[in-house]
Enzyme design. Structure first.
Site, PDB file in Angstrom:
ATOM      1  CB  SER A 128       4.093  -7.206  -7.882  1.00  0.00           C
ATOM      2  OG  SER A 128       3.851  -7.342  -9.262  1.00  0.00           O
ATOM      3  CE1 TYR A 152       2.691  -2.248  -8.887  1.00  0.00           C
ATOM      4  CE2 TYR A 152       3.146  -4.093 -10.368  1.00  0.00           C
ATOM      5  CZ  TYR A 152       2.638  -3.638  -9.289  1.00  0.00           C
ATOM      6  OH  TYR A 152       2.112  -4.384  -8.218  1.00  0.00           O
TER       7      TYR A 152
HETATM    8  N1  LIG Z   1      -4.345  -6.693  -7.641  1.00  0.00           N
HETATM    9  C1  LIG Z   1      -3.090  -7.381  -8.152  1.00  0.00           C
HETATM   10  O1  LIG Z   1      -3.246  -8.425  -9.052  1.00  0.00           O
HETATM   11  C2  LIG Z   1      -1.799  -7.244  -7.510  1.00  0.00           C
HETATM   12  C3  LIG Z   1      -0.875  -8.190  -7.979  1.00  0.00           C
HETATM   13  C4  LIG Z   1       0.594  -7.909  -7.607  1.00  0.00           C
HETATM   14  C5  LIG Z   1       0.709  -7.195  -6.521  1.00  0.00           C
HETATM   15  N2  LIG Z   1      -0.232  -6.086  -6.057  1.00  0.00           N
HETATM   16  C6  LIG Z   1       0.285  -5.168  -4.957  1.00  0.00           C
HETATM   17  O2  LIG Z   1      -0.821  -5.576  -3.986  1.00  0.00           O
HETATM   18  C7  LIG Z   1      -1.149  -4.152  -3.268  1.00  0.00           C
HETATM   19  C8  LIG Z   1      -2.628  -3.831  -3.246  1.00  0.00           C
HETATM   20  O3  LIG Z   1      -3.098  -3.965  -4.557  1.00  0.00           O
HETATM   21  P1  LIG Z   1      -4.514  -3.552  -4.810  1.00  0.00           P
HETATM   22  O4  LIG Z   1      -5.001  -4.290  -6.363  1.00  0.00           O
HETATM   23  O5  LIG Z   1      -5.636  -3.699  -3.799  1.00  0.00           O
HETATM   24  O6  LIG Z   1      -4.613  -2.009  -5.367  1.00  0.00           O
HETATM   25  P2  LIG Z   1      -5.459  -0.948  -5.015  1.00  0.00           P
HETATM   26  O7  LIG Z   1      -5.384   0.371  -5.749  1.00  0.00           O
HETATM   27  O8  LIG Z   1      -6.931  -1.213  -4.967  1.00  0.00           O
HETATM   28  O9  LIG Z   1      -5.202  -0.797  -3.244  1.00  0.00           O
HETATM   29  C9  LIG Z   1      -4.055  -0.007  -2.825  1.00  0.00           C
HETATM   30  C10 LIG Z   1      -4.356   1.232  -1.795  1.00  0.00           C
HETATM   31  O10 LIG Z   1      -3.342   1.725  -1.240  1.00  0.00           O
HETATM   32  C11 LIG Z   1      -3.760   3.087  -0.999  1.00  0.00           C
HETATM   33  N3  LIG Z   1      -2.470   3.978  -1.112  1.00  0.00           N
HETATM   34  C12 LIG Z   1      -1.539   4.209  -2.209  1.00  0.00           C
HETATM   35  N4  LIG Z   1      -0.756   5.211  -1.762  1.00  0.00           N
HETATM   36  C13 LIG Z   1      -0.834   5.331  -0.541  1.00  0.00           C
HETATM   37  C14 LIG Z   1      -0.204   5.926   0.702  1.00  0.00           C
HETATM   38  N5  LIG Z   1       1.020   6.541   0.264  1.00  0.00           N
HETATM   39  N6  LIG Z   1      -0.842   5.957   1.797  1.00  0.00           N
HETATM   40  C15 LIG Z   1      -1.839   5.416   2.132  1.00  0.00           C
HETATM   41  N7  LIG Z   1      -2.614   4.518   1.441  1.00  0.00           N
HETATM   42  C16 LIG Z   1      -1.920   4.527  -0.163  1.00  0.00           C
HETATM   43  C17 LIG Z   1      -4.863   3.482  -2.248  1.00  0.00           C
HETATM   44  O11 LIG Z   1      -5.503   4.643  -1.817  1.00  0.00           O
HETATM   45  C18 LIG Z   1      -5.490   2.176  -2.421  1.00  0.00           C
HETATM   46  O12 LIG Z   1      -6.622   2.094  -1.785  1.00  0.00           O
HETATM   47  C19 LIG Z   1      -0.260  -3.150  -4.097  1.00  0.00           C
HETATM   48  O13 LIG Z   1       0.860  -2.855  -3.111  1.00  0.00           O
HETATM   49  C20 LIG Z   1       0.048  -3.893  -5.407  1.00  0.00           C
HETATM   50  O14 LIG Z   1       1.188  -3.517  -5.882  1.00  0.00           O
HETATM   51  C21 LIG Z   1      -1.537  -6.536  -6.435  1.00  0.00           C
END
Ligand SMILES: NC(=O)c1ccc[n+]([C@@H]2O[C@H](COP(=O)([O-])OP(=O)(O)OC[C@H]3O[C@@H](n4cnc5c(N)ncnc54)[C@H](O)[C@@H]3O)[C@@H](O)[C@H]2O)c1
Length: 318
Positions: A128, A152
């Protein structure tokens, strides 16, 4: 090719999987713990779409369960791992830091160790832009000092270090992508755009932090998925790259776009509040290194991206 996507029921994991599944030569295996950080129904809804595809299989597994992961890897001979699962959310990390240590740091340790054991070819990790914290110079390059300012961001930076340490001398190559605020259809309900859309729909008041003066480098989900998929065939080994449009927008401008796309006549109750502890004021990444590797990349214009997002929200309520 056998591809594992962790977090496949989440926002980014879902879109990545849907796009991977278009290639019939790919077998996509999704894992997700289906945690209840936000309404589980949305995760089930996304999974329902994925499960319609013949080349998709889903396993409800928590990444912390190493034994279960080991047997899944043993059975399926994965070539690629996209590690997208994690605990997102800046403000929630101030309330429940433990979930971040478990689902980011500890979970990344387990999956990267198992990936190494089974010598998977590529390990692609979703990090991120938050690892940069507040910067004075823009656009932010990958080599800028890391200043994580909330749990985070700290656990994402820690996870990057774990990926590097575990895989650097192994047969598995890693790519770490730092995403800058990703948005689009089926987006996360805890993030600004969907929070705003739900509030408009329900005529609820919405809090606007820092009086709408934050700047965010919003990046459209399809652009992110495309780059993630292109990286399968690129000879990029052990690298860290930003994924961003490199064109930030003021929250106040974004609000205008959302309102005009939703309905011109909609009256929205905005509650402009002060700066919120833990939030970053401005994100503006450099995508120079990304473009050097991927060649010409065309990023979706924010107007088009918001139009698609609002349209999907009206049709699918997501
Ligand atoms: N959406 C954004 O703008 C953004 C920006 C920067 C980084 N990210 C990173 O991208 C990734 C995905 O983000 P997102 O927006 O899709 O979030 P999200 O919460 O929609 O998806 C993450 C998924 O991971 C699953 N999860 C969490 N812990 C788990 C575990 N221990 N075992 C198995 N599954 C698990 C959750 O149930 C969830 O469905 C994350 O790692 C986040 O840090 C997202």
């Amino acid at each position: 090719m056998n591809i594992l996507v962790t977090g496949s029921a989440g926002f980014i994991g879902f879109h990545l999987s849907i796009n991977l599944l278009k290639n019939k030569r790919f077998k996509v295996f999704g894992i997700d713990s289906l945690n209840n950080y936000y309404d589980k129904k949305l995760k089930i809804k996304r999974l329902k779409i994925l499960k319609k595809k013949k080349n998709f299989s889903f396993y409800k597994i928590n990444l912390l369960k190493k034994k279960k992961l080991n047997s899944l890897f043993k059975k399926n001979n994965f070539d690629i791992v996209y590690h997208i699962a994690g605990q997102p959310g800046v403000l929630y990390s101030l309330k429940n830091p433990k979930s971040y240590v478990l689902n980011n740091t500890a979970a990344t340790k387990v999956i990267s160790q198992v990936a190494k054991k089974y010598s998977i070819k590529k390990f692609i990790f979703a990090s991120s832009s938050s690892v940069y914290g507040d910067q004075k110079k823009f656009p932010i390059s990958e080599n800028f000092e890391k200043k994580p300012k909330n749990p985070y961001a700290k656990t994402k930076l820690e996870s990057e270090k774990i990926v590097i340490k575990t895989l650097k001398k192994s047969k598995s190559k890693y790519i770490i992508f730092r995403f800058f605020t990703v948005y689009g259809p089926y987006g996360r309900p805890d993030m600004f755009i969907h929070k705003f859309l739900y509030s408009m729909k329900k005529n609820k008041e919405i809090n606007i932090y820092n009086s709408g003066k934050n700047l965010r480098d919003f990046t459209y989900i399809d652009d992110v998925s495309k780059i993630l998929i292109k990286s399968l065939n690129k000879k990029i080994y052990n690298k860290i790259l930003n994924i961003c449009r490199s064109n930030p927008i003021l929250t106040n401008k974004l609000i205008d776009l959302l309102i005009s796309n939703y309905s011109n006549r909609k009256k929205v109750k905005l509650n402009k509040i002060d700066f919120v502890e833990g939030e970053v004021l401005k994100t503006h990444g450099s995508n120079k290194n990304l473009k050097e590797i991927f060649g010409k990349l065309i990023f979706t214009d924010i107007k088009k991206g918001i139009k698609n997002t609002v349209k999907s929200f009206k049709i699918n309520n997501a």
